[in-house]
Design an enzyme around this catalytic site. Structure first.
Site, PDB file in Angstrom:
ATOM      1  N   ASP A  14     -11.251  -7.302   0.910  1.00 38.57           N
ATOM      2  CA  ASP A  14     -12.273  -7.302   1.945  1.00 38.57           C
ATOM      3  C   ASP A  14     -12.052  -8.318   3.059  1.00 38.57           C
ATOM      4  O   ASP A  14     -13.006  -8.908   3.567  1.00 38.57           O
ATOM      5  CB  ASP A  14     -13.665  -7.514   1.333  1.00 38.57           C
ATOM      6  CG  ASP A  14     -14.074  -6.362   0.426  1.00 38.57           C
ATOM      7  OD1 ASP A  14     -13.377  -5.335   0.444  1.00 38.57           O
ATOM      8  OD2 ASP A  14     -15.068  -6.504  -0.297  1.00 38.57           O
ATOM      9  N   CYS A  36      -3.159  -1.020 -10.517  1.00 36.59           N
ATOM     10  CA  CYS A  36      -3.425   0.377 -10.176  1.00 36.59           C
ATOM     11  C   CYS A  36      -4.595   0.937 -11.001  1.00 36.59           C
ATOM     12  O   CYS A  36      -4.566   0.912 -12.224  1.00 36.59           O
ATOM     13  CB  CYS A  36      -2.175   1.213 -10.406  1.00 36.59           C
ATOM     14  SG  CYS A  36      -2.462   2.930  -9.993  1.00 36.59           S
ATOM     15  N   ASN A  82      -7.336 -11.675  -2.484  1.00 37.30           N
ATOM     16  CA  ASN A  82      -7.261 -10.323  -1.908  1.00 37.30           C
ATOM     17  C   ASN A  82      -8.580  -9.576  -2.099  1.00 37.30           C
ATOM     18  O   ASN A  82      -9.174  -9.620  -3.164  1.00 37.30           O
ATOM     19  CB  ASN A  82      -6.105  -9.558  -2.584  1.00 37.30           C
ATOM     20  CG  ASN A  82      -6.019  -8.098  -2.158  1.00 37.30           C
ATOM     21  OD1 ASN A  82      -5.896  -7.208  -2.998  1.00 37.30           O
ATOM     22  ND2 ASN A  82      -6.077  -7.829  -0.861  1.00 37.30           N
ATOM     23  N   MET A 135       0.860  -1.188   0.000  1.00 41.98           N
ATOM     24  CA  MET A 135       0.000   0.000   0.000  1.00 41.98           C
ATOM     25  C   MET A 135       0.892   1.233   0.000  1.00 41.98           C
ATOM     26  O   MET A 135       1.647   1.472   0.957  1.00 41.98           O
ATOM     27  CB  MET A 135      -0.931   0.010   1.217  1.00 41.98           C
ATOM     28  CG  MET A 135      -2.059  -1.004   1.112  1.00 41.98           C
ATOM     29  SD  MET A 135      -3.219  -0.894   2.487  1.00 41.98           S
ATOM     30  CE  MET A 135      -2.327  -1.757   3.774  1.00 41.98           C
TER      31      MET A 135
HETATM   32  C1  LIG Z   1      -3.830   3.440   0.461  1.00 44.10           C
HETATM   33  C2  LIG Z   1      -3.694   2.271  -0.467  1.00 44.10           C
HETATM   34  C3  LIG Z   1      -2.571   2.163  -1.259  1.00 44.10           C
HETATM   35  C4  LIG Z   1      -2.440   1.069  -2.119  1.00 44.10           C
HETATM   36  N1  LIG Z   1      -1.280   0.944  -2.854  1.00 44.10           N
HETATM   37  C5  LIG Z   1      -1.084  -0.180  -3.594  1.00 44.10           C
HETATM   38  C6  LIG Z   1       0.141  -0.407  -4.258  1.00 44.10           C
HETATM   39  O1  LIG Z   1       1.055   0.404  -4.205  1.00 44.10           O
HETATM   40  N2  LIG Z   1       0.281  -1.556  -4.966  1.00 44.10           N
HETATM   41  C7  LIG Z   1      -0.726  -2.481  -5.058  1.00 44.10           C
HETATM   42  O2  LIG Z   1      -0.554  -3.506  -5.721  1.00 44.10           O
HETATM   43  N3  LIG Z   1      -1.898  -2.278  -4.452  1.00 44.10           N
HETATM   44  C8  LIG Z   1      -2.084  -1.165  -3.703  1.00 44.10           C
HETATM   45  N4  LIG Z   1      -3.264  -1.001  -3.037  1.00 44.10           N
HETATM   46  C9  LIG Z   1      -4.295  -2.040  -3.123  1.00 44.10           C
HETATM   47  C10 LIG Z   1      -4.119  -3.054  -2.005  1.00 44.10           C
HETATM   48  O3  LIG Z   1      -2.874  -3.711  -2.094  1.00 44.10           O
HETATM   49  C11 LIG Z   1      -5.235  -4.097  -2.051  1.00 44.10           C
HETATM   50  O4  LIG Z   1      -5.164  -4.788  -3.275  1.00 44.10           O
HETATM   51  C12 LIG Z   1      -6.623  -3.477  -1.928  1.00 44.10           C
HETATM   52  O5  LIG Z   1      -6.657  -2.526  -0.885  1.00 44.10           O
HETATM   53  C13 LIG Z   1      -7.689  -4.563  -1.686  1.00 44.10           C
HETATM   54  O6  LIG Z   1      -7.419  -5.293  -0.528  1.00 44.10           O
HETATM   55  P1  LIG Z   1      -8.164  -4.975   0.881  1.00 44.10           P
HETATM   56  O7  LIG Z   1      -9.628  -5.111   0.632  1.00 44.10           O
HETATM   57  O8  LIG Z   1      -7.600  -6.004   1.814  1.00 44.10           O
HETATM   58  O9  LIG Z   1      -7.795  -3.574   1.235  1.00 44.10           O
HETATM   59  C14 LIG Z   1      -3.444   0.099  -2.208  1.00 44.10           C
HETATM   60  C15 LIG Z   1      -4.580   0.225  -1.400  1.00 44.10           C
HETATM   61  C16 LIG Z   1      -4.720   1.285  -0.536  1.00 44.10           C
HETATM   62  C17 LIG Z   1      -5.943   1.366   0.329  1.00 44.10           C
END
Ligand SMILES: Cc1cc2nc3c(=O)[nH]c(=O)nc-3n(C[C@H](O)[C@H](O)[C@H](O)COP(=O)(O)O)c2cc1C
Length: 359
Positions: free
Chosen positions: A194, A90, A192, A6
């Protein structure tokens, strides 16, 4: 279990707090390949790992097969990491508009060339990829991308089970994780999207058959979620329920770690600001004290505020709820004619790598 990369969050201090909870992969913030091969000073700082970090995981983002190859070779030859993850998820309009990020896997041959260069230059390092389901429901790419990844020697695939159009809105489609698992039985599939508590992770594994879970927003303000995950996967019902005082202790350590990372204390505290609301979510804390914590400009100021919290306040119930980014997009911006031909192989220009963050 994997800490999702992230941008702006998963720097070394946060990774260290997560990693000490259990064994897994804790991936750094996304690094653009161009900035890495140019040895941009900020980028070089971003790939610094704490000495306790083993294995070291770097996530790369790139659009040009040759530059991706050079970046991966640099990592392998200079021993900068033990694992390379490639980001194709992204959804930021600035990036998809130029054919980068989650727009890229639509061009199957470009994806293939990037993966091939990465694997060919990685030496012994495993190369994994992280992607979304596709651009939108009419342009799903994940199953084709999964097969291409297997054919090109990718070691594992993480699927954020949303389309680019969904951004972070709606709910993740765990069925898609199950379908990818069936489509690529040769390599591990990591699910991945939620996972807000450890039991969500157990449910995802049971429903999809995935080989591991990638947790992003669920661990914002709660690095101990990784201990819960470890317990859940070990079959233990034990879950961390820190008091407000214990949370304050973690907050102090997080902010201290950031000051080491940012050199200038004020910048570190400014970066820490976004974490304050996540850490305090659900606890009863007056608005004035919340504001004081969020606007502290020095460690001493932060510590003084933390000391005034009601330390024996118990963990609040029902707080395993969404945090961080959310919301859907009306449409995904793409280069003109991008959807006309999934098989041509245009390499997006360098601008598709500038100012990018997110996945
Ligand atoms: C603040 C933020 C920054 C993120 N930056 C990246 C990143 O740099 N590279 C990436 O592959 N995913 C990035 N993501 C996506 C997360 O890795 C993840 O795929 C997404 O939040 C879904 O998973 P979750 O529901 O567990 O949050 C980012 C998500 C958030 C919220």
């Amino acid at each position: 279990m994997v800490l999702a990369p992230m941008a702006g969050i998963t720097n070394a201090p946060f990774r260290v707090l997560c990693r000490e909870q259990g064994a897994g992969l804790f991936v750094c913030e996304m690094i653009t390949t161009r900035a890495l091969v140019e040895r941009n000073p900020k980028t070089m700082r971003m790939i610094r790992f704490d000495e306790s970090e083993k294995p070291r995981s770097i996530q790369l983002y790139g659009v040009d097969p040759a530059v991706v190859g050079r970046a991966v070779r640099m990592i392998a030859e200079e021993d900068l990491a033990d694992h390379v993850d490639l980001n194709f998820g992204c959804p930021v309009p600035k990036v998809t508009r130029r054919g980068g990020g989650s727009a890229l896997p639509y061009k199957r041959n470009l994806l293939r060339r990037i993966l091939r260069e990465a694997v060919a230059n990685a030496g012994p390092l495993p190369v994994t990829m992280k992607m979304r389901k596709g651009i939108d429901d009419d342009h799903l790419t994940y199953l084709d991308a999964g097969r291409i990844a297997v054919e090109e020697g990718v070691a594992a695939i993480a699927l954020h089970a949303r389309t680019a159009k969904q951004h972070y809105g709606g709910v993740a489609d765990w069925e898609a994780i199950a379908r990818l698992k069936e489509a690529v039985p040769e390599i591990p599939v990591l699910g991945n999207g939620d996972i807000w508590c450890a039991d969500d992770a157990l449910r995802m594994v049971a429903r999809t058959g995935c080989d591991g879970v990638v947790v992003g927003r669920g661990c914002l303000g709660r690095p101990w979620l990784f201990k819960d995950l470890q317990n859940a996967f070990d079959g233990s019902p034990e879950r961390a329920r820190p008091t407000l005082g214990e949370v304050a202790g973690v907050m102090a350590r997080h902010a201290e770690g950031l000051t080491g990372c940012f050199d200038i204390e004020r910048y570190a505290l400014a970066d820490f600001r976004k974490h304050v609301g996540w850490y305090l979510k659900g606890f009863t804390v007056g608005s004035e004290l919340r504001r004081e914590l969020a606007t502290a400009e020095s460690l001493d100021g932060l510590r003084a505020g933390l000391a005034r919290l009601e330390h024996d306040q118990p963990w609040p119930p029902n707080t395993d709820t969404p945090r961080g980014k959310s919301g859907e997009r009306a449409k995904v911006l793409l280069p003109d004619g991008w959807l006309d031909d999934p098989w041509d192989c245009p390499v997006p220009d360098g601008d598709a790598e500038s100012d990018i963050s997110g996945g």
